[in-house]
Write a protein that holds these residues in place. Structure first.
Motif, short mmCIF file in Angstrom:
data_model
loop_
_atom_site.label_atom_id
_atom_site.label_comp_id
_atom_site.label_asym_id
_atom_site.label_seq_id
_atom_site.Cartn_x
_atom_site.Cartn_y
_atom_site.Cartn_z
N UNK A 34 -4.49 1.39 -1.03
CA UNK A 34 -4.39 0.72 -2.32
C UNK A 34 -5.60 -0.17 -2.55
N UNK A 35 -5.97 -0.89 -1.49
CA UNK A 35 -7.12 -1.78 -1.66
C UNK A 35 -8.39 -0.97 -1.84
N UNK A 36 -8.47 0.10 -1.11
CA UNK A 36 -9.64 0.95 -1.19
C UNK A 36 -9.83 1.52 -2.58
N UNK A 37 -8.74 1.99 -3.18
CA UNK A 37 -8.88 2.70 -4.45
C UNK A 37 -8.74 1.77 -5.65
N UNK A 38 -7.85 0.81 -5.57
CA UNK A 38 -7.61 -0.03 -6.75
C UNK A 38 -8.21 -1.42 -6.60
N UNK A 39 -8.59 -1.78 -5.39
CA UNK A 39 -9.23 -3.07 -5.18
C UNK A 39 -8.31 -4.25 -5.37
N UNK A 40 -7.01 -4.01 -5.21
CA UNK A 40 -6.08 -5.13 -5.37
C UNK A 40 -4.95 -5.02 -4.37
N UNK A 41 -4.39 -6.15 -4.02
CA UNK A 41 -3.21 -6.16 -3.14
C UNK A 41 -2.02 -6.76 -3.87
N UNK A 42 -2.15 -6.88 -5.18
CA UNK A 42 -1.03 -7.42 -5.94
C UNK A 42 -0.21 -6.26 -6.51
N UNK A 43 1.09 -6.33 -6.30
CA UNK A 43 1.94 -5.23 -6.77
C UNK A 43 1.84 -5.10 -8.28
N UNK B 247 0.74 -1.61 -10.21
CA UNK B 247 1.57 -0.74 -11.05
C UNK B 247 1.17 -0.79 -12.51
N UNK B 248 0.42 -1.81 -12.89
CA UNK B 248 0.01 -1.84 -14.29
C UNK B 248 -1.35 -1.16 -14.46
N UNK B 249 -1.97 -0.79 -13.35
CA UNK B 249 -3.31 -0.22 -13.44
C UNK B 249 -3.34 1.25 -13.84
N UNK B 250 -2.28 1.74 -14.44
CA UNK B 250 -2.28 3.15 -14.81
C UNK B 250 -2.02 4.00 -13.59
N UNK B 251 -1.70 5.25 -13.82
CA UNK B 251 -1.36 6.09 -12.69
C UNK B 251 -2.53 6.98 -12.31
N UNK B 252 -3.60 6.37 -11.91
CA UNK B 252 -4.72 7.15 -11.40
C UNK B 252 -4.27 7.83 -10.12
N UNK B 253 -4.74 9.07 -9.88
CA UNK B 253 -4.28 9.80 -8.72
C UNK B 253 -4.49 9.02 -7.42
#
Ligand code: SF4
Lengths: 284, 152, 645
Positions: free
Chosen positions: C241-250, C254-260
């Motif tokens: 999650x951190x690698x791809x979205x750069x965040x550790x906040x739930x 979940x609000x960051x869109x459903x990128x694969x």
């Protein structure tokens, strides 16, 4: 708001008449199919009256209570249906009613009643999925789960839901307690572990069971009639046809094992509905 | 005649029990159900549960073991009810008369309303017996009539 | 009190009370401490609810120092699991804990690059508050119940050898569990979530092995390693999650869109949730957990542990809406619902039936999350509430029954209503509330079937599973319910310990009350929870009917009808003073109350009719292997769908 109530009240009042006559026809036709003359068409009413007049024999207080619950819950489902309410709600309440019948039989410590109760539960296990799925099928066609929506739709359901119709016929057979599905409490001519779930009910309680049965049959036939609700009289004819089809089946079929019933209703019944739904969502 | 009273005679359900006869009469009883005699014309049904029965059709001379069962069935049948003894052995012991193991007649155990004679009783006679029994049933109304000869 | 204080209180109060519990001996002392503490916890949860409801959500970030404390404790936990693996010589625990011990630093320092600040650490929205309420109220009542149960349990268990009481340890883990659960549902930071997650695993492990029998130890280890699988998945998920979205906040995730790329960690988190919720093929740990004292089962099944699993899946639902992951989650949940309901038919041990029914209900909640429409999520949240109340109550009732009749077998509960009238009636109401319509659980089923039916495509299979499963649930509950109601000529002999009965009866009242007032409940809690999660409103609750776009459910009207249909006849029958006639037995009844007939040589023969279990269809040996494989296949498909997209 007033119309649904009028319809429901009328249905509640008329259903015993219709149900009783249908049962009378059933016995007459069955007799004819067997080369007999058979009882008069109003025989079920005589039976009912006779049972009401018998003295009370009770083997368990809980059975008494559940018998009434069985009747009242069926009546609730019946009323909701004729008020045009949600089909899923109707079928779930109907399941509660079926459960009450089983509870009543389980409460009496009669081995026969208990066997019958367990088999009744198996019958519910066989019917319930099909009925729930049939409600979903109705949604697929009308966009709603309510009975009203079927009446308001502008084309009949049957051409779109033929396989669902077949599956519902299986349910009708099970609920009518007709061969090859009469495993929980058989009809008069057959005997199933004495009388299965009905064993410990006698007199007015047996009359109550019979009355409830009439309501249930009318409810199911009304549901079948909805498969062709534009115009409704065609549906009524179809429902009658379905009824007589069951009678015919009853007379040519042997009673089979519960595992066979479950197998048929889950593979053919549930399978048919699912195939129908898939086809519907692929084609439309 | 009110509907309930009329219903009572229009819907006699029969429990059939053999207390140890030769089964000849039992076969004749079942023959009544066949298309030839078709007792369902009169609303008569053969059922297997005393709690649902109105008419007890008893065959056989009543042997020592079956007398308890007979008594039990009679008690479990809700009122109003009638008892028909079918065949001569059910009436007097018939061919079993004076056998060491029989009581010699249904009325030694439970009160009998109608006796149907014959060895075996003919289906016509049985149907006739049921019709007579129905007249008695009507007279009884919910067990209002006391039994004349209640030999136990 | 401010929101921050309340959040702190909800987590710390149980922890402090748990420590206090370590020194308490005797039921009286325990009650004096625990009852007020649990009431305080309930009040705190309610207060938090009142604070959160008017706005979107409350956030809270503790001072940075706490991050370090949590990090240290995390490693301590894993070290303890390693220790358990070594001392118990359990390869699976050892391997998984060892793997975790390597993985965690790798993720923390390799992927995250040390410490990552997450804002906020705690996020209390309405969903979290609902969970807190369930945990505090149901969990708190179970703690009160346990103060009655445990002394009797120890007296029964340690008849021979008067060993030192283990109640202080028991209550320590028991109460700590509630704090960990509160933290878990309030946490927004994934590392914190992981920490609380591991604490619940630890509490669960300790509570299952409480009796220290070989069976208890073995089953506790099984629970541990199965849950460690989930932990591994979670750590991998955190790294990805951190690698791809750069965040550790739930919330960000979940609000960051459903990128694969975000979907894969979400799928991993779902897997974590499935292990904790004991979904097939991980069901065996929950089934094994019934060796523990009954309050533990009640707690695990109703308000804690397994609910954490479904909570996570439900919480993440907006993140994977409209993806193949969503469909597969729904299929998986529906499949589990069906197959465990069928398995429950074949069981005669009451606690096992309850366990399967729990797994089924959790499967249904998972399925609701997967269906992922507002109606389905409303059903899922409603199910969390209603299931916690009813199931907690049923487990407690079965525990009392077990202590009083000495058996947990349904066959021995024949005619229980005559022996223990009050409790049996309570249990019957609890069962009815689990399966029939006007009650909340069935309402959730109604909504779930409606919601799944409203989506075509793959959801047709979901509906079919749900339909068969709900019929199966009806059968296994009814069989049991009917058995308890039989007319048996015994004298009522019911001991009524106050705390135990009080808790049971309060929950019965809760189950019925919440079901009657389901419409206000939906309006006050569930709909706001949905809207903060980003869903539209599922119901129109005018007139306290629950109207959706596709159907209508009139709760109170149905309640009137059903109450009239069930209660009036029951009252009428109670008042019946006539004779009861013997049942028909195709022979000569023996006079007297019992069900006997005269057999050979005039000897009385007792008539017994056992329950039907149809093992050749629904037995574990028949169904479990195949269902495990199908569930594994579904999980593989779930990941394949995410990866190959
Ligand atoms: S009367 Fe004659 S035919 Fe009838 S049962 Fe007796 S012996 Fe047999």
């Amino acid at each position: 708001m007033t119309w649904p109530i009028i319809v429901a009240v009328a249905a509640v009042l008329l259903a015993p008449l219709v149900g009783g006559l249908l049962r009378g026809l059933d016995r007459k036709i069955t007799a004819r199919l067997q080369g007999r003359i058979g009882p008069p068409v109003v025989q079920p009413f005589y039976d009912f009256g006779k049972l009401v007049g018998k003295s009370r024999v009770v083997s368990s207080k809980a059975s008494m209570a559940w018998a009434w619950s069985y009747f009242l819950l069926t009546l609730t489902a019946f009323t909701l249906f004729f008020m045009g309410q949600d089909l899923l709600v109707v079928f779930l309440i109907l399941a509660f009613a079926g459960g009450s019948l089983a509870f009543g039989a389980l409460s009496a410590r009669s081995p026969y009643a208990r066997f019958g109760a367990n088999r009744e539960l198996l019958q519910i296990l066989a019917c319930e999925p099909i009925l729930l799925l049939a409600a979903v099928a109705v949604y697929f066609q009308t966009g709603k789960f309510t009975v009203c929506s079927i009446l308001e739709a502008n084309q009949p359901l049957l051409p779109y839901l033929p396989l669902v119709f077949v599956a519902v016929l299986i349910v009708l057979g099970i609920k009518m307690r007709k061969s090859p599905f009469d495993i929980a409490a058989s009809e008069h001519a057959h005997q199933e572990l004495v009388r299965g779930v009905y064993t410990e009910y006698s007199g007015r309680f047996l009359a109550l069971m019979e009355l409830t049965h009439w309501y249930k049959i009318v409810l199911l036939l009304a549901f079948i009639a909805l498969f062709w609700a534009q115009p409704l009289w065609v549906g009524v004819l179809i429902a009658l046809g379905a009824y007589f089809l069951e009678l015919w089946l009853d007379n040519i079929a042997a009673r089979l094992r519960w595992s066979w019933m479950l197998g048929v209703s889950w593979s053919l019944g549930v399978g048919f509905v699912v195939v129908n739904l898939v086809l519907l969502s692929v084609v439309v | 005649m009110g509907f309930l009273a009329r219903a009572r005679v229009k819907s006699p359900w029969i429990l059939h029990y053999c207390t140890g006869g030769c089964n000849g009469c039992d076969i004749e009883i079942l023959a009544c159900l066949t298309p030839l005699y078709d007792v369902e014309r009169f609303g008569i049904l053969n059922i297997g549960n005393p709690k649902h029965a109105d008419i007890l059709m008893i065959t056989g001379p009543v042997n020592w073991r079956s007398r308890h069962v007979l008594r039990n069935l009679y008690e479990q049948t809700p009122d109003p009810k009638v008892v028909i003894a079918i065949g001569v052995c059910a009436a007097t012991g018939g061919v079993f008369h004076n056998c060491y193991n029989v009581l010699g007649g249904v009325d030694k155990v439970v009160p009998v309303d109608v006796y149907v004679r014959g060895c075996a009783a003919r289906p016509e006679a049985i149907i006739d017996g049921v019709v007579m029994a129905l007249q008695k049933l009507e007279a009884k109304k919910s067990g209002g009539v006391s039994y004349a000869a209640g030999a136990r | 009190m401010s929101g921050e204080q309340l959040i702190t209180l909800l987590i710390f109060l149980p922890a402090v009370v748990a420590l206090g519990g370590l020194v308490l001996k005797g039921a009286a002392a325990q009650r004096v401490v625990f009852v007020p503490a649990m009431v305080a916890l309930m009040v705190a949860a309610a207060a938090l609810a009142l604070q959160v409801l008017p706005r979107e959500a409350l956030t809270f970030t503790p001072p940075v120092g706490w991050e370090n404390v949590v990090a240290v404790l995390k490693y301590a936990l894993i070290a303890y699991f390693l220790y358990v693996g070594i001392t118990a010589r359990n390869g699976l625990v050892l391997g998984l804990a060892g793997f975790l011990a390597v993985l965690l630093p790798v993720v923390q320092f390799g992927v995250l690059g040390g410490h990552v600040a997450v804002e906020p650490v705690f996020y209390a929205d309405v969903l979290a508050v609902i969970m807190c309420l369930v945990i505090s109220v149901v969990g708190g009542l179970i703690v009160v119940y346990a103060t009655d149960y445990m002394p009797a349990h120890e007296a029964h268990f340690k008849l021979a050898e008067p060993v030192r009481t283990r109640q202080p340890q028991f209550f320590f883990w028991f109460v700590l569990f509630l704090g960990a659960m509160n933290g878990l549902v309030l946490a927004n930071s994934l590392p914190w979530l992981f920490f609380f997650w591991e604490v619940t695993t630890l509490c669960c492990y300790q509570l299952i092995r409480h009796d220290l029998t070989d069976e208890a130890r073995g089953n506790a280890l099984r629970a541990l390693w199965m849950n460690l699988i989930g932990s591994v998945a979670m750590v991998v998920g955190i790294g990805l999650a951190y690698n791809s979205a750069g965040t550790l906040s739930i919330q960000d995730l979940i609000s960051g869109g459903s990128a694969p790329l975000v979907l894969l960690p979400l799928a991993l988190f779902c897997l974590t949730g499935f292990t904790k919720a004991a979904q097939v093929p991980f069901q065996s740990w929950l089934l094994g957990a019934m060796v523990a004292p009954t309050p533990v089962s009640a707690l695990l099944h109703s308000s804690t542990m397994v609910k954490a699993g479904v909570y996570l899946v439900l919480r993440l639902a907006p993140g994977y809406a409209d993806t193949s992951l969503s469909l597969l989650v729904a299929l998986f949940g529906a499949f589990v619902f069906m197959v465990t309901s069928l398995l429950a038919i074949g069981q005669s041990i009451s606690k096992r039936v309850l366990a399967y029914s729990t797994i089924a209900s959790l499967g249904l909640i998972v399925c609701c999350a997967g269906i992922n429409t507002e109606l389905a999520l409303a059903a899922g949240i409603a199910l969390i509430i209603f299931h916690a109340v009813s199931k907690g109550m049923l487990f407690m009732a079965v525990g009392v029954v077990e202590q009083q009749i000495g058996s947990r077998d349904i066959e021995d509960m024949d005619g229980l209503v005559a022996r223990m009238p009050l409790l049996t009636v309570a249990a019957v109401i609890g069962m009815l509330s689990m399966l029939f319509l006007p009650f909340g659980v069935a309402f959730a089923k109604w909504a779930a079937i409606g919601a799944a039916g409203a989506l075509a495509g793959g959801y047709i299979a979901v509906v079919a599973f749900l339909a068969i499963g709900s019929a199966a649930a009806l059968v296994f509950w009814s069989k049991w319910l009917g058995r308890m109601l039989g007319e048996v000529p015994v004298v009522a002999d019911e001991k009524k310990p106050v705390s135990a009965y009080g808790s049971v009866l309060l929950l019965v009242v809760g189950a019925v009350g919440l079901s009657i007032f389901v419409a206000p409940l939906v309006a006050a809690l569930i709909q706001p929870a949905l809207s903060t999660m980003g869903y539209s409103q599922a119901f129109d609750v005018s007139g306290w009917h629950l109207r959706t776009a596709i159907g209508v459910f009139p709760p109170w009207a149905l309640f009137l009808a059903v109450t009239a249909a069930v209660l009036l006849p029951a009252l009428f029958a109670r008042g019946y003073r006539g004779d009861l006639d013997p049942v028909y037995l195709c022979g000569v009844n023996v006079n007297g109350g019992s069900v006997q007939f005269t057999g050979m040589a005039g000897k009385p023969v007792l008539v017994t009719a056992g329950g039907a279990y149809w093992k050749q269809w629904f037995g574990e040996s028949r169904l479990t292997p195949a269902s495990n494989w199908i569930a594994v296949l579904l999980l593989v498909a779930l990941f394949a769908g995410v990866v190959l997209r």
